[in-house]
Design a protein around this motif. Structure first.
Motif, PDB file in Angstrom:
ATOM      1  N   ARG A  16     -53.287   5.759 -30.857  1.00  0.00           N
ATOM      2  CA  ARG A  16     -52.547   5.176 -29.727  1.00  0.00           C
ATOM      3  C   ARG A  16     -51.358   4.380 -30.244  1.00  0.00           C
ATOM      4  NH1 ARG A  16     -55.520   1.063 -27.042  1.00  0.00           N
ATOM      5  NH2 ARG A  16     -56.628   0.798 -28.974  1.00  0.00           N
ATOM      6  N   LEU A  17     -50.259   4.500 -29.547  1.00  0.00           N
ATOM      7  CA  LEU A  17     -49.065   3.738 -29.893  1.00  0.00           C
ATOM      8  C   LEU A  17     -49.100   2.400 -29.166  1.00  0.00           C
ATOM      9  CD1 LEU A  17     -46.298   3.544 -31.273  1.00  0.00           C
ATOM     10  CD2 LEU A  17     -45.328   4.654 -29.248  1.00  0.00           C
ATOM     11  N   SER A  18     -48.996   1.323 -29.923  1.00  0.00           N
ATOM     12  CA  SER A  18     -48.912  -0.012 -29.337  1.00  0.00           C
ATOM     13  C   SER A  18     -47.448  -0.300 -29.028  1.00  0.00           C
ATOM     14  CB  SER A  18     -49.448  -1.061 -30.314  1.00  0.00           C
ATOM     15  OG  SER A  18     -49.137  -2.356 -29.841  1.00  0.00           O
ATOM     16  N   ILE A  19     -47.148  -0.460 -27.774  1.00  0.00           N
ATOM     17  CA  ILE A  19     -45.766  -0.709 -27.368  1.00  0.00           C
ATOM     18  C   ILE A  19     -45.305  -2.086 -27.834  1.00  0.00           C
ATOM     19  CG2 ILE A  19     -44.236  -0.973 -25.375  1.00  0.00           C
ATOM     20  CD1 ILE A  19     -46.006   1.156 -24.003  1.00  0.00           C
ATOM     21  N   GLU A  20     -46.225  -3.052 -27.832  1.00  0.00           N
ATOM     22  CA  GLU A  20     -45.866  -4.412 -28.240  1.00  0.00           C
ATOM     23  C   GLU A  20     -45.424  -4.481 -29.701  1.00  0.00           C
ATOM     24  OE1 GLU A  20     -49.335  -4.125 -27.028  1.00  0.00           O
ATOM     25  OE2 GLU A  20     -48.500  -4.155 -25.016  1.00  0.00           O
ATOM     26  N   SER A  21     -46.145  -3.770 -30.575  1.00  0.00           N
ATOM     27  CA  SER A  21     -45.849  -3.881 -32.005  1.00  0.00           C
ATOM     28  C   SER A  21     -45.205  -2.624 -32.588  1.00  0.00           C
ATOM     29  CB  SER A  21     -47.131  -4.194 -32.776  1.00  0.00           C
ATOM     30  OG  SER A  21     -48.056  -3.133 -32.630  1.00  0.00           O
ATOM     31  N   ASP A  22     -45.038  -1.589 -31.772  1.00  0.00           N
ATOM     32  CA  ASP A  22     -44.461  -0.321 -32.214  1.00  0.00           C
ATOM     33  C   ASP A  22     -45.206   0.239 -33.431  1.00  0.00           C
ATOM     34  OD1 ASP A  22     -42.667   1.797 -31.839  1.00  0.00           O
ATOM     35  OD2 ASP A  22     -41.317   1.009 -33.381  1.00  0.00           O
ATOM     36  N   THR A  23     -46.524   0.122 -33.395  1.00  0.00           N
ATOM     37  CA  THR A  23     -47.374   0.666 -34.451  1.00  0.00           C
ATOM     38  C   THR A  23     -48.459   1.527 -33.814  1.00  0.00           C
ATOM     39  OG1 THR A  23     -48.783  -1.305 -34.412  1.00  0.00           O
ATOM     40  CG2 THR A  23     -47.007  -1.270 -36.045  1.00  0.00           C
ATOM     41  N   TRP A  24     -49.075   2.340 -34.640  1.00  0.00           N
ATOM     42  CA  TRP A  24     -50.128   3.243 -34.177  1.00  0.00           C
ATOM     43  C   TRP A  24     -51.496   2.670 -34.512  1.00  0.00           C
ATOM     44  CZ3 TRP A  24     -49.112   7.564 -31.350  1.00  0.00           C
ATOM     45  CH2 TRP A  24     -47.779   7.957 -31.279  1.00  0.00           C
ATOM     46  N   THR A  47     -46.913   4.956 -38.947  1.00  0.00           N
ATOM     47  CA  THR A  47     -46.649   6.312 -38.463  1.00  0.00           C
ATOM     48  C   THR A  47     -47.882   6.909 -37.789  1.00  0.00           C
ATOM     49  OG1 THR A  47     -47.349   7.447 -40.484  1.00  0.00           O
ATOM     50  CG2 THR A  47     -45.044   6.687 -40.391  1.00  0.00           C
ATOM     51  N   LYS A  48     -47.633   7.866 -36.922  1.00  0.00           N
ATOM     52  CA  LYS A  48     -48.726   8.562 -36.253  1.00  0.00           C
ATOM     53  C   LYS A  48     -49.555   9.355 -37.264  1.00  0.00           C
ATOM     54  CE  LYS A  48     -49.739  11.687 -32.432  1.00  0.00           C
ATOM     55  NZ  LYS A  48     -49.172  12.539 -31.377  1.00  0.00           N
ATOM     56  N   GLY A  49     -48.894   9.946 -38.247  1.00  0.00           N
ATOM     57  CA  GLY A  49     -49.598  10.709 -39.270  1.00  0.00           C
ATOM     58  C   GLY A  49     -50.563   9.852 -40.069  1.00  0.00           C
ATOM     59  N   GLU A  50     -50.110   8.674 -40.437  1.00  0.00           N
ATOM     60  CA  GLU A  50     -50.961   7.741 -41.178  1.00  0.00           C
ATOM     61  C   GLU A  50     -52.154   7.314 -40.317  1.00  0.00           C
ATOM     62  OE1 GLU A  50     -50.394   3.609 -43.750  1.00  0.00           O
ATOM     63  OE2 GLU A  50     -48.845   4.215 -42.341  1.00  0.00           O
ATOM     64  N   ALA A  51     -51.894   7.035 -39.054  1.00  0.00           N
ATOM     65  CA  ALA A  51     -52.972   6.640 -38.141  1.00  0.00           C
ATOM     66  C   ALA A  51     -53.963   7.787 -37.938  1.00  0.00           C
ATOM     67  CB  ALA A  51     -52.389   6.194 -36.804  1.00  0.00           C
ATOM     68  N   THR A  52     -53.464   9.006 -37.845  1.00  0.00           N
ATOM     69  CA  THR A  52     -54.336  10.172 -37.687  1.00  0.00           C
ATOM     70  C   THR A  52     -55.272  10.303 -38.884  1.00  0.00           C
ATOM     71  OG1 THR A  52     -52.717  11.330 -36.322  1.00  0.00           O
ATOM     72  CG2 THR A  52     -54.382  12.687 -37.410  1.00  0.00           C
ATOM     73  N   PHE A  53     -54.721  10.153 -40.077  1.00  0.00           N
ATOM     74  CA  PHE A  53     -55.537  10.198 -41.295  1.00  0.00           C
ATOM     75  C   PHE A  53     -56.650   9.149 -41.236  1.00  0.00           C
ATOM     76  CE2 PHE A  53     -56.469   8.381 -45.450  1.00  0.00           C
ATOM     77  CZ  PHE A  53     -56.906   9.498 -46.144  1.00  0.00           C
ATOM     78  N   HIS A  54     -56.306   7.940 -40.825  1.00  0.00           N
ATOM     79  CA  HIS A  54     -57.292   6.862 -40.772  1.00  0.00           C
ATOM     80  C   HIS A  54     -58.286   7.053 -39.624  1.00  0.00           C
ATOM     81  CE1 HIS A  54     -55.955   4.422 -44.109  1.00  0.00           C
ATOM     82  NE2 HIS A  54     -54.719   4.757 -43.766  1.00  0.00           N
ATOM     83  N   CYS A  55     -57.879   7.705 -38.548  1.00  0.00           N
ATOM     84  CA  CYS A  55     -58.819   8.042 -37.474  1.00  0.00           C
ATOM     85  C   CYS A  55     -59.923   8.947 -38.011  1.00  0.00           C
ATOM     86  CB  CYS A  55     -58.105   8.752 -36.325  1.00  0.00           C
ATOM     87  SG  CYS A  55     -57.071   7.724 -35.281  1.00  0.00           S
ATOM     88  N   ILE A  56     -59.537   9.950 -38.777  1.00  0.00           N
ATOM     89  CA  ILE A  56     -60.515  10.879 -39.343  1.00  0.00           C
ATOM     90  C   ILE A  56     -61.423  10.152 -40.331  1.00  0.00           C
ATOM     91  CG2 ILE A  56     -60.803  12.935 -40.787  1.00  0.00           C
ATOM     92  CD1 ILE A  56     -58.120  13.927 -39.491  1.00  0.00           C
ATOM     93  N   SER A  57     -60.843   9.347 -41.184  1.00  0.00           N
ATOM     94  CA  SER A  57     -61.627   8.582 -42.156  1.00  0.00           C
ATOM     95  C   SER A  57     -62.597   7.634 -41.453  1.00  0.00           C
ATOM     96  CB  SER A  57     -60.680   7.790 -43.064  1.00  0.00           C
ATOM     97  OG  SER A  57     -61.393   6.992 -43.960  1.00  0.00           O
ATOM     98  N   PHE A  58     -62.121   6.960 -40.423  1.00  0.00           N
ATOM     99  CA  PHE A  58     -62.949   6.038 -39.644  1.00  0.00           C
ATOM    100  C   PHE A  58     -64.095   6.800 -38.975  1.00  0.00           C
ATOM    101  CE2 PHE A  58     -63.557   3.129 -35.924  1.00  0.00           C
ATOM    102  CZ  PHE A  58     -63.798   1.960 -36.625  1.00  0.00           C
ATOM    103  N   GLY A  59     -63.782   7.966 -38.420  1.00  0.00           N
ATOM    104  CA  GLY A  59     -64.805   8.791 -37.784  1.00  0.00           C
ATOM    105  C   GLY A  59     -65.891   9.213 -38.758  1.00  0.00           C
TER     106      GLY A  59
END
Length: 76
Positions: A16-24, A47-59
């Protein structure tokens, strides 16, 4: 939609993109058969790519029961 198979589960990263902080931020769905559960965490990435990688790792860590307070027991 991207997905990742892991130990009989399917991880769907949906950062998810945080509008307040412009981070994923981490947001993901874990599915097993017809059962689904959504997880999120406040971790932020540039970046969205970095967040996607961490989503998978977190999962994967959730599935492996490595994160206190997060479980997939109710979707087994």
């Amino acid at each position: 939609m991207q997905f990742y198979e892991y130990k009989g589960f399917t991880i769907y990263p949906t950062p998810r993109l945080s509008i307040e902080s412009d981070t994923w931020m981490i947001n993901l769905t874990i599915r097993r058969g017809t059962k689904v559960k959504v997880f999120s965490a406040p971790n932020c990435f540039k970046t969205k790519g970095e967040a996607t990688f961490h989503c998978i790792s977190f999962g994967k860590k959730i599935i492996d029961a490595e994160i206190y307070g997060y479980t997939t027991n109710d979707i087994l």
